[in-house]
Design an enzyme around this catalytic site. Structure first.
Site, PDB file in Angstrom:
ATOM      1  N   PRO A 162       0.836  -1.214   0.000  1.00 24.70           N
ATOM      2  CA  PRO A 162       0.000   0.000   0.000  1.00 24.70           C
ATOM      3  C   PRO A 162       0.864   1.254   0.000  1.00 24.70           C
ATOM      4  O   PRO A 162       1.860   1.328   0.718  1.00 24.70           O
ATOM      5  CB  PRO A 162      -0.788  -0.122   1.313  1.00 24.70           C
ATOM      6  CG  PRO A 162      -0.006  -1.063   2.173  1.00 24.70           C
ATOM      7  CD  PRO A 162       0.709  -1.987   1.238  1.00 24.70           C
ATOM      8  N   ALA A 181      -3.345   3.263   2.331  1.00 28.54           N
ATOM      9  CA  ALA A 181      -4.056   3.524   3.586  1.00 28.54           C
ATOM     10  C   ALA A 181      -5.309   4.328   3.274  1.00 28.54           C
ATOM     11  O   ALA A 181      -5.224   5.454   2.777  1.00 28.54           O
ATOM     12  CB  ALA A 181      -3.157   4.281   4.550  1.00 28.54           C
ATOM     13  N   TYR A 213       0.287   4.386  13.435  1.00 27.52           N
ATOM     14  CA  TYR A 213      -1.076   4.908  13.317  1.00 27.52           C
ATOM     15  C   TYR A 213      -1.953   4.318  14.435  1.00 27.52           C
ATOM     16  O   TYR A 213      -1.472   3.590  15.294  1.00 27.52           O
ATOM     17  CB  TYR A 213      -1.605   4.670  11.894  1.00 27.52           C
ATOM     18  CG  TYR A 213      -0.751   5.414  10.883  1.00 27.52           C
ATOM     19  CD1 TYR A 213      -0.693   6.808  10.915  1.00 27.52           C
ATOM     20  CD2 TYR A 213       0.044   4.741   9.970  1.00 27.52           C
ATOM     21  CE1 TYR A 213       0.131   7.515  10.040  1.00 27.52           C
ATOM     22  CE2 TYR A 213       0.877   5.439   9.090  1.00 27.52           C
ATOM     23  CZ  TYR A 213       0.917   6.822   9.130  1.00 27.52           C
ATOM     24  OH  TYR A 213       1.738   7.513   8.286  1.00 27.52           O
ATOM     25  N   ARG A 236      -1.608  -5.619   8.807  1.00 28.58           N
ATOM     26  CA  ARG A 236      -0.222  -5.172   8.692  1.00 28.58           C
ATOM     27  C   ARG A 236       0.221  -4.716  10.074  1.00 28.58           C
ATOM     28  O   ARG A 236      -0.457  -3.906  10.715  1.00 28.58           O
ATOM     29  CB  ARG A 236      -0.095  -4.035   7.687  1.00 28.58           C
ATOM     30  CG  ARG A 236       1.353  -3.776   7.308  1.00 28.58           C
ATOM     31  CD  ARG A 236       1.493  -2.756   6.202  1.00 28.58           C
ATOM     32  NE  ARG A 236       2.454  -3.228   5.223  1.00 28.58           N
ATOM     33  CZ  ARG A 236       3.214  -2.428   4.475  1.00 28.58           C
ATOM     34  NH1 ARG A 236       3.090  -1.122   4.553  1.00 28.58           N
ATOM     35  NH2 ARG A 236       4.065  -2.934   3.618  1.00 28.58           N
TER      36      ARG A 236
HETATM   37  C1  LIG Z   1       4.990   6.572  -1.485  1.00 30.11           C
HETATM   38  C2  LIG Z   1       4.807   5.634  -0.326  1.00 30.11           C
HETATM   39  C3  LIG Z   1       3.584   5.587   0.328  1.00 30.11           C
HETATM   40  C4  LIG Z   1       3.381   4.679   1.374  1.00 30.11           C
HETATM   41  N1  LIG Z   1       2.125   4.560   1.939  1.00 30.11           N
HETATM   42  C5  LIG Z   1       1.864   3.538   2.778  1.00 30.11           C
HETATM   43  C6  LIG Z   1       0.544   3.238   3.175  1.00 30.11           C
HETATM   44  O1  LIG Z   1      -0.421   3.839   2.711  1.00 30.11           O
HETATM   45  N2  LIG Z   1       0.363   2.224   4.062  1.00 30.11           N
HETATM   46  C7  LIG Z   1       1.404   1.488   4.552  1.00 30.11           C
HETATM   47  O2  LIG Z   1       1.195   0.582   5.350  1.00 30.11           O
HETATM   48  N3  LIG Z   1       2.675   1.736   4.146  1.00 30.11           N
HETATM   49  C8  LIG Z   1       2.919   2.707   3.270  1.00 30.11           C
HETATM   50  N4  LIG Z   1       4.191   2.893   2.791  1.00 30.11           N
HETATM   51  C9  LIG Z   1       5.236   1.944   3.192  1.00 30.11           C
HETATM   52  C10 LIG Z   1       5.358   0.832   2.159  1.00 30.11           C
HETATM   53  O3  LIG Z   1       4.156   0.095   2.022  1.00 30.11           O
HETATM   54  C11 LIG Z   1       6.508  -0.125   2.501  1.00 30.11           C
HETATM   55  O4  LIG Z   1       6.205  -0.805   3.692  1.00 30.11           O
HETATM   56  C12 LIG Z   1       7.847   0.591   2.673  1.00 30.11           C
HETATM   57  O5  LIG Z   1       8.020   1.573   1.655  1.00 30.11           O
HETATM   58  C13 LIG Z   1       9.014  -0.383   2.625  1.00 30.11           C
HETATM   59  O6  LIG Z   1       8.983  -1.120   1.421  1.00 30.11           O
HETATM   60  P1  LIG Z   1       9.922  -0.754   0.161  1.00 30.11           P
HETATM   61  O7  LIG Z   1      11.340  -0.820   0.651  1.00 30.11           O
HETATM   62  O8  LIG Z   1       9.596  -1.829  -0.868  1.00 30.11           O
HETATM   63  O9  LIG Z   1       9.572   0.605  -0.321  1.00 30.11           O
HETATM   64  C14 LIG Z   1       4.432   3.832   1.787  1.00 30.11           C
HETATM   65  C15 LIG Z   1       5.668   3.922   1.144  1.00 30.11           C
HETATM   66  C16 LIG Z   1       5.854   4.783   0.093  1.00 30.11           C
HETATM   67  C17 LIG Z   1       7.196   4.811  -0.607  1.00 30.11           C
END
Ligand SMILES: Cc1cc2nc3c(=O)[nH]c(=O)nc-3n(C[C@H](O)[C@H](O)[C@H](O)COP(=O)(O)O)c2cc1C
Length: 371
Positions: free
Chosen positions: A23, A57, A183, A231
């Site tokens: 997400p 989210a 959160y 999560r």
């Molecule tokens: C642009 C962006 C928006 C994110 N929004 C959410 C979110 O809405 N909900 C959530 O649980 N994590 C959110 N995250 C965290 C990611 O889901 C993920 O857990 C985190 O970026 C680590 O993974 P990655 O190394 O593949 O980016 C967000 C990350 C990014 C980069």
């Protein structure tokens, strides 16, 4: 044979492979309603070859938004906007679509990251008073949230249930409860944010009570044959904070209540956090949850390379991987991973002619001819 590209079941939800799009908030909705940005953004991710796309989210109430521009599912307009986006995706892609239901608690009323991400104080334009387990701000200089009283808790539970019913009407394939990243539900779990002295604070059992109640009302409100999962932040990365043992206990309690999977992230509840970042830095937590809880487990966090993702699955560290930033950087990541790992992936027929000569068997069912 690549194990990353083997199918997986989360509850009754059959996934083509073990690559999930994590997400990602877009801070681009109007009063919670998605517009053309979501159509473009989610539309292009839906063509990626990943098996499951988890929508960002999605706030269950206006005050549960992180920023004024968060996606929401608390009004008819929100539901209609999402129906339009989902309809367009569904008519062009077989990807499964989940949604992360969320409430920001004391991290509500923030600016978008590209505007610095700071708190918008309640008296400032666009800001509002946040609510939380206790009147303890995320950071000492910030406006304190209101501690939720029994009526407030009832309202939040009801908002989650109503949003889950809207999600059911939208035909979403699954729901993820956001209990991570500092959160609201994570705030209840963490002793750093939860200073209550009633049945919702103090012991581990008490701190888990509200997140479990929310899980139960969402599980009840969503079709029984579709999965609901959570999560969780496996650790606060702060001594005396929420930790992996609590995560295992919570995951077991969720499992007893019909939770279909655990998505293992970390951090977010305290500016004091000291995260040891590195490739796959959260995978050891996923491995522990998978081993001790026995639910399908999703690993996330700096998983960027196909071979890395393959070895996480092959070594039974997790059942699936989810990718966030790597998917934005390279929205065809699953295609490239399939090519590297000698696997096959679904691609839209309009793009079949892009299959490189050296990967003649990359796209499932691909044929092309011309006069
Ligand atoms: C642009 C962006 C928006 C994110 N929004 C959410 C979110 O809405 N909900 C959530 O649980 N994590 C959110 N995250 C965290 C990611 O889901 C993920 O857990 C985190 O970026 C680590 O993974 P990655 O190394 O593949 O980016 C967000 C990350 C990014 C980069």
């Amino acid at each position: 044979m690549s194990q990353l590209f083997e199918s997986l079941k989360i509850g009754n939800l059959q996934l083509d492979n073990r690559i999930i799009i994590a997400p990602m908030c877009q801070y681009s909705a109007t009063e919670g309603t998605p517009g053309d940005w979501h159509l473009i953004h989610l539309g292009h991710l839906a063509l990626s070859g990943a098996s499951l796309l988890i929508l960002e989210a999605t706030a269950v109430s206006p005050e549960g938004r992180i920023t004024p521009w968060d996606l929401g599912l608390y009004s008819d307009a929100n539901e209609e906007g999402l129906a339009r986006v989902l309809g367009a995706i569904r008519s062009n892609s077989p990807i499964r679509i989940g949604m992360q239901l969320a409430h920001a608690g004391r991290k509500a009323s923030s600016r978008a990251p590209w505007e610095g991400g700071a708190q918008i104080r309640p008296e400032e334009p666009g800001g509002w008073k946040a609510s939380a387990p206790s009147a303890v701000p995320h950071s000492p200089s910030e406006d304190s949230p209101l501690a939720l009283d029994p009526d407030g808790l009832r309202t939040v539970r009801a908002a989650f249930a109503t949003a889950a019913r809207r999600a059911a009407r939208l035909g979403l394939d699954g729901l993820e409860i956001h209990a991570a990243h500092g959160y609201l539900l994570h705030q209840f779990l963490s002793p750093l944010a939860n200073r209550r002295d009633d049945a919702y604070g103090g012991s581990l059992e008490n701190r888990m009570r509200f997140p479990l109640e929310v899980f139960e009302v969402v599980r009840d409100a969503f079709p029984a044959d579709k999965p609901v999962w959570a999560r969780i932040s496996a650790t606060d990365w702060v001594p005396g904070g929420w930790d992996i043992d609590g995560t295992v206990a919570l995951s077991k309690a969720l499992k007893e209540r019909g939770c279909a999977a655990i998505h293992v992230s970390s951090g977010g509840v305290s500016p004091q956090q000291n995260i040891k970042l590195g490739p796959g830095y959260q995978v050891p937590h996923a491995r522990r949850v998978k081993a001790d809880v026995g639910l399908p487990t999703i690993a996330v966090g700096l998983i960027t390379e196909p071979e890395q993702a393959e070895s996480i699955i092959a070594n039974s560290e997790a059942d699936a991987v989810s990718l966030a930033r790597a998917m934005l950087y390279d929205p065809r990541w699953p295609w490239h991973a399939a090519a590297k790992l000698g696997a096959r992936v679904r691609a839209p027929q309009q793009y079949w002619r892009s299959q490189p000569r050296e990967f003649k068997d990359l796209f499932e069912s691909a044929t092309f001819g011309a006069r």
